[in-house]
Design a protein around this motif. Structure first.
Motif, PDB file in Angstrom:
ATOM      1  N   ASP A 125       0.723  -1.250   0.004  1.00 28.36           N
ATOM      2  CA  ASP A 125       0.110   0.044  -0.078  1.00 28.36           C
ATOM      3  C   ASP A 125       1.019   1.384  -0.037  1.00 28.36           C
ATOM      4  O   ASP A 125       0.248   2.297  -0.205  1.00 28.36           O
ATOM      5  CB  ASP A 125      -0.925   0.034   1.085  1.00 28.36           C
ATOM      6  CG  ASP A 125      -2.256  -0.693   0.856  1.00 28.36           C
ATOM      7  OD1 ASP A 125      -3.023  -0.311  -0.087  1.00 28.36           O
ATOM      8  OD2 ASP A 125      -2.851  -1.712   1.692  1.00 28.36           O
ATOM      9  N   ALA A 136      -5.619  -6.507  -2.423  1.00 29.87           N
ATOM     10  CA  ALA A 136      -6.973  -6.227  -1.649  1.00 29.87           C
ATOM     11  C   ALA A 136      -7.694  -7.437  -2.223  1.00 29.87           C
ATOM     12  O   ALA A 136      -8.765  -7.836  -1.567  1.00 29.87           O
ATOM     13  CB  ALA A 136      -7.540  -4.991  -2.298  1.00 29.87           C
ATOM     14  N   MET A 139      -7.536 -10.335  -0.042  1.00 29.77           N
ATOM     15  CA  MET A 139      -8.042 -10.155   1.282  1.00 29.77           C
ATOM     16  C   MET A 139      -9.458 -10.433   1.246  1.00 29.77           C
ATOM     17  O   MET A 139     -10.153 -10.959   2.094  1.00 29.77           O
ATOM     18  CB  MET A 139      -7.618  -8.598   1.714  1.00 29.77           C
ATOM     19  CG  MET A 139      -7.960  -8.444   3.339  1.00 29.77           C
ATOM     20  SD  MET A 139      -7.021  -9.251   4.306  1.00 29.77           S
ATOM     21  CE  MET A 139      -5.463  -8.049   4.762  1.00 29.77           C
ATOM     22  N   ARG A 140      -9.958  -9.803   0.002  1.00 25.10           N
ATOM     23  CA  ARG A 140     -11.383  -9.986  -0.136  1.00 25.10           C
ATOM     24  C   ARG A 140     -11.925 -11.441  -0.361  1.00 25.10           C
ATOM     25  O   ARG A 140     -12.736 -11.981   0.081  1.00 25.10           O
ATOM     26  CB  ARG A 140     -12.041  -9.312  -1.329  1.00 25.10           C
ATOM     27  CG  ARG A 140     -12.422  -7.849  -0.873  1.00 25.10           C
ATOM     28  CD  ARG A 140     -12.986  -7.371  -2.339  1.00 25.10           C
ATOM     29  NE  ARG A 140     -12.252  -6.141  -2.864  1.00 25.10           N
ATOM     30  CZ  ARG A 140     -12.275  -5.130  -2.395  1.00 25.10           C
ATOM     31  NH1 ARG A 140     -12.974  -4.598  -1.419  1.00 25.10           N
ATOM     32  NH2 ARG A 140     -11.235  -4.051  -2.813  1.00 25.10           N
ATOM     33  N   ALA A 167     -10.083  -9.260  11.098  1.00 28.41           N
ATOM     34  CA  ALA A 167      -9.383  -8.133  11.670  1.00 28.41           C
ATOM     35  C   ALA A 167      -8.623  -8.172  12.855  1.00 28.41           C
ATOM     36  O   ALA A 167      -7.589  -8.097  13.345  1.00 28.41           O
ATOM     37  CB  ALA A 167     -10.337  -6.907  11.804  1.00 28.41           C
TER      38      ALA A 167
ATOM     39  N   MET B 172      -8.307  -3.685  12.183  1.00 32.33           N
ATOM     40  CA  MET B 172      -9.224  -3.064  11.247  1.00 32.33           C
ATOM     41  C   MET B 172      -8.423  -1.850  10.674  1.00 32.33           C
ATOM     42  O   MET B 172      -8.840  -1.607   9.397  1.00 32.33           O
ATOM     43  CB  MET B 172     -10.294  -2.565  12.072  1.00 32.33           C
ATOM     44  CG  MET B 172     -10.215  -1.176  12.958  1.00 32.33           C
ATOM     45  SD  MET B 172     -11.662  -1.120  13.975  1.00 32.33           S
ATOM     46  CE  MET B 172     -11.255   0.494  14.869  1.00 32.33           C
ATOM     47  N   VAL B 174      -5.343  -2.450   9.243  1.00 33.32           N
ATOM     48  CA  VAL B 174      -4.908  -3.056   8.269  1.00 33.32           C
ATOM     49  C   VAL B 174      -5.699  -3.548   7.140  1.00 33.32           C
ATOM     50  O   VAL B 174      -5.748  -3.178   5.994  1.00 33.32           O
ATOM     51  CB  VAL B 174      -4.254  -4.418   8.637  1.00 33.32           C
ATOM     52  CG1 VAL B 174      -4.061  -5.373   7.406  1.00 33.32           C
ATOM     53  CG2 VAL B 174      -3.193  -4.430   9.587  1.00 33.32           C
ATOM     54  N   LEU B 175      -7.372  -4.084   7.529  1.00 34.91           N
ATOM     55  CA  LEU B 175      -8.219  -4.066   6.481  1.00 34.91           C
ATOM     56  C   LEU B 175      -8.665  -2.771   5.808  1.00 34.91           C
ATOM     57  O   LEU B 175      -8.812  -2.840   4.638  1.00 34.91           O
ATOM     58  CB  LEU B 175      -9.617  -4.690   7.218  1.00 34.91           C
ATOM     59  CG  LEU B 175      -9.064  -6.076   7.559  1.00 34.91           C
ATOM     60  CD1 LEU B 175     -10.384  -7.024   7.760  1.00 34.91           C
ATOM     61  CD2 LEU B 175      -8.376  -6.843   6.611  1.00 34.91           C
ATOM     62  N   ASN B 177      -7.020  -0.113   5.300  1.00 36.92           N
ATOM     63  CA  ASN B 177      -6.038   0.330   4.379  1.00 36.92           C
ATOM     64  C   ASN B 177      -5.800  -0.682   3.041  1.00 36.92           C
ATOM     65  O   ASN B 177      -5.779  -0.072   2.047  1.00 36.92           O
ATOM     66  CB  ASN B 177      -4.613   0.429   5.135  1.00 36.92           C
ATOM     67  CG  ASN B 177      -3.580   0.537   4.448  1.00 36.92           C
ATOM     68  OD1 ASN B 177      -2.425   0.296   4.341  1.00 36.92           O
ATOM     69  ND2 ASN B 177      -3.592   1.884   3.614  1.00 36.92           N
ATOM     70  N   LEU B 179      -8.203  -2.413   1.771  1.00 41.48           N
ATOM     71  CA  LEU B 179      -9.364  -2.480   0.997  1.00 41.48           C
ATOM     72  C   LEU B 179      -9.798  -1.179   0.751  1.00 41.48           C
ATOM     73  O   LEU B 179     -10.401  -0.660  -0.236  1.00 41.48           O
ATOM     74  CB  LEU B 179     -10.309  -3.124   1.757  1.00 41.48           C
ATOM     75  CG  LEU B 179     -10.409  -4.610   2.204  1.00 41.48           C
ATOM     76  CD1 LEU B 179     -11.656  -4.942   2.894  1.00 41.48           C
ATOM     77  CD2 LEU B 179      -9.998  -5.671   0.895  1.00 41.48           C
ATOM     78  N   ARG B 180      -8.841  -0.125   1.233  1.00 42.26           N
ATOM     79  CA  ARG B 180      -9.271   1.342   0.899  1.00 42.26           C
ATOM     80  C   ARG B 180     -10.729   1.517   1.203  1.00 42.26           C
ATOM     81  O   ARG B 180     -11.479   2.295   0.445  1.00 42.26           O
ATOM     82  CB  ARG B 180      -9.067   1.446  -0.616  1.00 42.26           C
ATOM     83  CG  ARG B 180      -7.632   1.602  -0.779  1.00 42.26           C
ATOM     84  CD  ARG B 180      -6.920   2.744  -0.552  1.00 42.26           C
ATOM     85  NE  ARG B 180      -5.418   2.371  -0.147  1.00 42.26           N
ATOM     86  CZ  ARG B 180      -4.411   2.652  -1.197  1.00 42.26           C
ATOM     87  NH1 ARG B 180      -4.919   2.855  -2.390  1.00 42.26           N
ATOM     88  NH2 ARG B 180      -3.077   2.387  -0.837  1.00 42.26           N
ATOM     89  N   GLU B 181     -11.247   1.101   2.423  1.00 40.91           N
ATOM     90  CA  GLU B 181     -12.604   1.367   2.827  1.00 40.91           C
ATOM     91  C   GLU B 181     -12.700   1.912   4.170  1.00 40.91           C
ATOM     92  O   GLU B 181     -12.805   1.335   5.310  1.00 40.91           O
ATOM     93  CB  GLU B 181     -13.390  -0.057   2.761  1.00 40.91           C
ATOM     94  CG  GLU B 181     -13.464  -0.449   1.249  1.00 40.91           C
ATOM     95  CD  GLU B 181     -14.498  -1.783   1.474  1.00 40.91           C
ATOM     96  OE1 GLU B 181     -15.019  -2.218   2.382  1.00 40.91           O
ATOM     97  OE2 GLU B 181     -14.446  -2.497   0.613  1.00 40.91           O
ATOM     98  N   LEU B 184     -15.462   0.789   6.764  1.00 38.39           N
ATOM     99  CA  LEU B 184     -15.142  -0.462   7.447  1.00 38.39           C
ATOM    100  C   LEU B 184     -14.705  -0.147   8.763  1.00 38.39           C
ATOM    101  O   LEU B 184     -14.989  -0.745   9.505  1.00 38.39           O
ATOM    102  CB  LEU B 184     -14.107  -1.360   6.693  1.00 38.39           C
ATOM    103  CG  LEU B 184     -13.814  -2.800   7.059  1.00 38.39           C
ATOM    104  CD1 LEU B 184     -13.163  -3.530   5.881  1.00 38.39           C
ATOM    105  CD2 LEU B 184     -12.690  -2.730   8.327  1.00 38.39           C
ATOM    106  N   GLN B 188     -16.758  -1.141  12.270  1.00 38.20           N
ATOM    107  CA  GLN B 188     -15.948  -1.812  13.530  1.00 38.20           C
ATOM    108  C   GLN B 188     -15.945  -1.069  14.637  1.00 38.20           C
ATOM    109  O   GLN B 188     -16.030  -1.364  15.950  1.00 38.20           O
ATOM    110  CB  GLN B 188     -14.568  -2.255  12.863  1.00 38.20           C
ATOM    111  CG  GLN B 188     -14.746  -3.641  11.710  1.00 38.20           C
ATOM    112  CD  GLN B 188     -15.280  -4.891  12.352  1.00 38.20           C
ATOM    113  OE1 GLN B 188     -14.784  -5.294  13.427  1.00 38.20           O
ATOM    114  NE2 GLN B 188     -16.204  -5.069  12.022  1.00 38.20           N
TER     115      GLN B 188
END
Lengths: 202, 202
Positions: A125, A136, A139-140, A167, B172, B174-175, B177, B179-181, B184, B188
DNA sequence: GTCTATATCAAGATAGAC
DNA sequence: GTCTATCTTGATATAGAC
């Protein structure tokens, strides 16, 4: 996806003819990237770990980026293999618990180098290449598989639970790594196991 | 700890005389390290971000490692400031919820660059310098503070709960970042807030 | 296909003028 | 104390012999 050459079959044949040097390089890259990080790793490091002369690396990968991409693809393949194996387990709750058990088994490695995939994703990233998208996607894929298990357990909040579980793993990996305490991952793993039991309505 | 010079007071005086260039450099380093990662960041990058000529950096920091160390110390100071501010809140549960709210507020940054401290700690663990120990110390400081709040809430498993909370945040991050969301982290975060209510026996 | 030798370039670090 | 110019090192990538 892994292969940048023409056909998949032709590529596989060519690779076996070559004596698996490409595979050795990819396997070495995955390991060394995990241990040293992508940025700190030189192509010479990977070449040495894969027992291949430095100059030869460029016959298989035109740039370092391509080698990184191959490493991400390897993680993707590993994940597919893992979930396929877990799918053989009859019960969804047991599948999730087996997933967690696998993480805890790797706690010594996690304490030393972090989660093999999480640390890679974090590093990608910060890079300019587009590999963060590939990370990504992997991870998805994991999240989707976990979500499916919770759905099978009849949980309407399956996605949120999947995010929570993955997470929790990524977070305990960061703490276990930073504090160098494998026991931390064992403790949190137990907690996650109990949580699966609760959610499955044991 | 932050100052490599003789006395703390003398050091502070000297720094103010210098027009705060050292502070500018450290602040720039913290930000650029977070955005680009330590390995990918050149001293030229930091010098530019701090609006200081490249060669001048070496007057304040003899090596890049020393600049990294100063950045870690800055994170340590920030954490101390944060917990001191939170300690003004009367109720322990409210303090924890304020901590979480602060994390969620930073979700856009986390989606783009990850947790400012977590990504740094992860990166330092792959380096040869001894800074991973300094990172562990900061992480422990946060864990200790959170543990104290749970203890105040009368929880006998305060340490485990502290690890769970901080790990949830790191995970959360890491996720979010990868997934760029940012959403999320918001979701959480809400879950963690409810969990605090439950644990406090709302 | 394989490997050695080397060109090229970027980044950390330094010397020394101001 | 400040800053420019430059040295040095090491890593990516290539040329070309075998």
């Amino acid at each position: 996806m892994t292969d940048s050459e023409s056909g998949a079959t032709a590529g596989a044949a060519a690779r076996s003819r070559r004596g698996g040097k490409r595979e050795r390089l990819v396997a070495a890259a995955v390991q060394v990237f995990h241990q040293q990080g992508v940025e700190k790793t030189t192509l010479a490091d990977v070449a040495r770990a894969g027992d291949v002369p430095l100059g030869n690396v460029y016959y298989y990968f035109k740039t370092k980026d391509q080698l990184v991409e191959a490493a991400v693809d390897a993680h993707c393949d590993q994940l597919t293999t893992l979930t396929a194996r877990l799918d053989a387990v009859p019960d969804a709750a047991a599948r999730l618990k087996a997933l967690i058990a696998g993480w805890v088994e790797q706690r010594e490695t996690a304490a030393r180098f972090g989660c093999p995939f999480g640390t890679l994703a974090t590093e990608l990233d910060k890079r300019d290449d587009g590999l963060d998208q590939a990370a990504a996607k992997v991870m998805r894929t994991l999240l989707d598989w976990v979500e499916r298990q919770f759905t099978e357990l009849g949980r309407p909040d399956a996605r949120a639970l999947a995010v929570e579980l993955v997470a929790a793993y990524q977070g305990m990996s960061v703490l276990t790594n930073t504090l160098r305490e494998p026991g931390l991952m064992a403790d949190q793993g137990n907690r996650l196991q109990s949580r699966i039991d609760d959610l499955a309505g044991r």
